[in-house]
Scaffold this active site. Structure first.
Site, mmCIF file in Angstrom:
data_model
loop_
_atom_site.group_PDB
_atom_site.id
_atom_site.type_symbol
_atom_site.label_atom_id
_atom_site.label_comp_id
_atom_site.label_asym_id
_atom_site.label_seq_id
_atom_site.Cartn_x
_atom_site.Cartn_y
_atom_site.Cartn_z
ATOM 1 N N GLY A 46 0.833 -1.198 0.000
ATOM 2 C CA GLY A 46 0.000 0.000 0.000
ATOM 3 C C GLY A 46 0.863 1.241 0.000
ATOM 4 O O GLY A 46 1.957 1.236 0.575
ATOM 5 N N GLN A 51 3.020 9.953 1.048
ATOM 6 C CA GLN A 51 4.345 9.349 1.201
ATOM 7 C C GLN A 51 5.296 9.708 0.064
ATOM 8 O O GLN A 51 6.504 9.580 0.201
ATOM 9 C CB GLN A 51 4.223 7.813 1.275
ATOM 10 C CG GLN A 51 3.509 7.329 2.524
ATOM 11 C CD GLN A 51 3.357 5.825 2.490
ATOM 12 O OE1 GLN A 51 2.407 5.293 1.929
ATOM 13 N NE2 GLN A 51 4.315 5.121 3.079
ATOM 14 N N CYS A 92 5.620 -0.032 7.214
ATOM 15 C CA CYS A 92 5.327 1.148 6.392
ATOM 16 C C CYS A 92 6.565 1.477 5.570
ATOM 17 O O CYS A 92 7.678 1.463 6.098
ATOM 18 C CB CYS A 92 4.980 2.325 7.301
ATOM 19 S SG CYS A 92 4.591 3.841 6.420
ATOM 20 N N LEU A 93 6.349 1.784 4.305
ATOM 21 C CA LEU A 93 7.480 2.156 3.444
ATOM 22 C C LEU A 93 8.153 3.433 3.945
ATOM 23 O O LEU A 93 9.318 3.663 3.632
ATOM 24 C CB LEU A 93 7.005 2.340 1.994
ATOM 25 C CG LEU A 93 6.647 1.034 1.283
ATOM 26 C CD1 LEU A 93 5.949 1.303 -0.046
ATOM 27 C CD2 LEU A 93 7.906 0.196 1.065
ATOM 28 N N HIS A 134 -4.596 2.212 7.595
ATOM 29 C CA HIS A 134 -3.199 2.660 7.680
ATOM 30 C C HIS A 134 -2.925 3.741 6.622
ATOM 31 O O HIS A 134 -2.340 4.784 6.926
ATOM 32 C CB HIS A 134 -2.282 1.441 7.478
ATOM 33 C CG HIS A 134 -0.830 1.758 7.364
ATOM 34 N ND1 HIS A 134 0.102 1.354 8.304
ATOM 35 C CD2 HIS A 134 -0.129 2.423 6.410
ATOM 36 C CE1 HIS A 134 1.304 1.782 7.935
ATOM 37 N NE2 HIS A 134 1.200 2.433 6.783
ATOM 38 N N GLU A 135 -3.376 3.486 5.396
ATOM 39 C CA GLU A 135 -3.116 4.440 4.301
ATOM 40 C C GLU A 135 -3.925 5.729 4.480
ATOM 41 O O GLU A 135 -3.430 6.820 4.184
ATOM 42 C CB GLU A 135 -3.427 3.801 2.944
ATOM 43 C CG GLU A 135 -2.645 2.536 2.610
ATOM 44 C CD GLU A 135 -1.140 2.685 2.738
ATOM 45 O OE1 GLU A 135 -0.631 3.813 2.629
ATOM 46 O OE2 GLU A 135 -0.459 1.671 2.976
ATOM 47 N N HIS A 138 -2.222 8.167 6.639
ATOM 48 C CA HIS A 138 -1.213 8.987 5.944
ATOM 49 C C HIS A 138 -1.838 10.269 5.387
ATOM 50 O O HIS A 138 -1.231 11.337 5.443
ATOM 51 C CB HIS A 138 -0.592 8.204 4.778
ATOM 52 C CG HIS A 138 0.463 7.228 5.181
ATOM 53 N ND1 HIS A 138 1.618 7.601 5.837
ATOM 54 C CD2 HIS A 138 0.566 5.889 4.990
ATOM 55 C CE1 HIS A 138 2.379 6.528 6.038
ATOM 56 N NE2 HIS A 138 1.758 5.467 5.541
HETATM 57 C C1 QAP Z 1 0.979 -0.660 4.912
HETATM 58 O O1 QAP Z 1 3.076 -1.166 4.089
HETATM 59 C C2 QAP Z 1 0.647 -1.848 5.743
HETATM 60 O O2 QAP Z 1 9.662 -1.877 6.631
HETATM 61 C C3 QAP Z 1 1.756 -0.970 3.681
HETATM 62 O O3 QAP Z 1 11.683 -2.365 4.954
HETATM 63 C C4 QAP Z 1 1.611 -2.760 6.146
HETATM 64 O O4 QAP Z 1 3.723 -1.866 2.084
HETATM 65 C C5 QAP Z 1 -0.626 -2.036 6.137
HETATM 66 C C6 QAP Z 1 7.781 -2.279 3.553
HETATM 67 C C7 QAP Z 1 1.274 -3.838 6.918
HETATM 68 C C8 QAP Z 1 -0.950 -3.110 6.897
HETATM 69 C C9 QAP Z 1 -0.019 -4.021 7.272
HETATM 70 C C10 QAP Z 1 8.076 -2.046 4.871
HETATM 71 C C11 QAP Z 1 8.818 -2.534 2.680
HETATM 72 C C12 QAP Z 1 6.419 -2.216 3.046
HETATM 73 C C13 QAP Z 1 9.375 -2.094 5.324
HETATM 74 C C14 QAP Z 1 4.016 -1.627 3.221
HETATM 75 C C15 QAP Z 1 10.415 -2.351 4.449
HETATM 76 C C16 QAP Z 1 10.129 -2.580 3.120
HETATM 77 C C17 QAP Z 1 5.368 -1.771 3.767
HETATM 78 CO CO CO Z 2 2.520 3.539 5.579
#
Ligand code: QAP
Ligand code: CO
Length: 169
Positions: A46, A51, A92-93, A134-135, A138
């Site tokens: 996501g 972001q 989270c990215l 979550h999004e 943001h």
């Molecule tokens: C949001 O998060 C999310 O730490 C999206 O080193 C995540 O795409 C919502 C990512 C989990 C619900 C549950 C994170 C990539 C990606 C990192 C992501 C990383 C590389 C996170």
């Molecule tokens: Co995020």
């Protein structure tokens, strides 16, 4: 197509409140494509426009294993359907390398517009419900680390600041 730069915590620009999308034009389609490319490249499931320093109410998501389920949410609103909370280990990215348990409403209705401006409503639970909430945070300038204790959040902040210093030097 272009890869966009992803802002990282504690960048103050992540605290910007996004404005509604009003024009469903060619420029919006390009931003959406670039956001998908950026999310898939990361890789992530996501990405909110905030972001990538675009302060519009726009989210892209793909919860599939093989990039087969791209979803776009423009100007999303949610309605909580269940007061049962759901815990999930979120990442989270914009907070790379850190994952923590966050508790959010477990069943919701999402009403949003698609890339053409058409409205739709979907009922969501599980990961979809977690991810959209979550999004949407943001878009309100909020991050999952805001739900953690000050101590945990500060530890993450210090570690990322150190990484950013090392990357810049
Ligand atoms: C949001 O998060 C999310 O730490 C999206 O080193 C995540 O795409 C919502 C990512 C989990 C619900 C549950 C994170 C990539 C990606 C990192 C992501 C990383 C590389 C996170
Ligand atoms: Co995020």
């Amino acid at each position: 197509m272009a890869l966009l730069n992803i802002l990282e915590f504690p960048d103050a620009r992540l605290r910007t409140i996004a404005k509604p999308v009003t024009e469903f034009d060619e420029k919006l389609q390009t931003v959406i494509q670039d956001m998908f490319e950026t999310m898939y490249d990361a890789p992530g499931i996501g990405l909110a426009a905030t972001q990538v320093n675009i302060h519009k109410q726009l989210i892209v998501m793909d919860l599939s294993e093989d990039k087969t389920d791209p979803q776009v949410f423009v100007n999303p609103k949610i309605e909580v359907l269940s007061d049962e909370d759901f815990d999930y280990e979120e990442g989270c990215l914009s907070v790379p390398g850190f994952y923590e348990k966050v508790s959010r409403p477990g069943v919701i209705n999402i009403t949003a517009q698609d890339a053409t401006g058409a409205s739709f409503t979907v009922k969501a639970d599980g990961l979809l419900a977690v991810c959209i909430q979550h999004e949407m945070d943001h878009l309100d300038g909020k991050l999952f680390v805001d739900y953690l204790s000050n101590m945990k959040r500060n530890r993450i902040k210090k570690k990322l600041e150190k990484q950013h210093r090392l990357a810049a030097s």
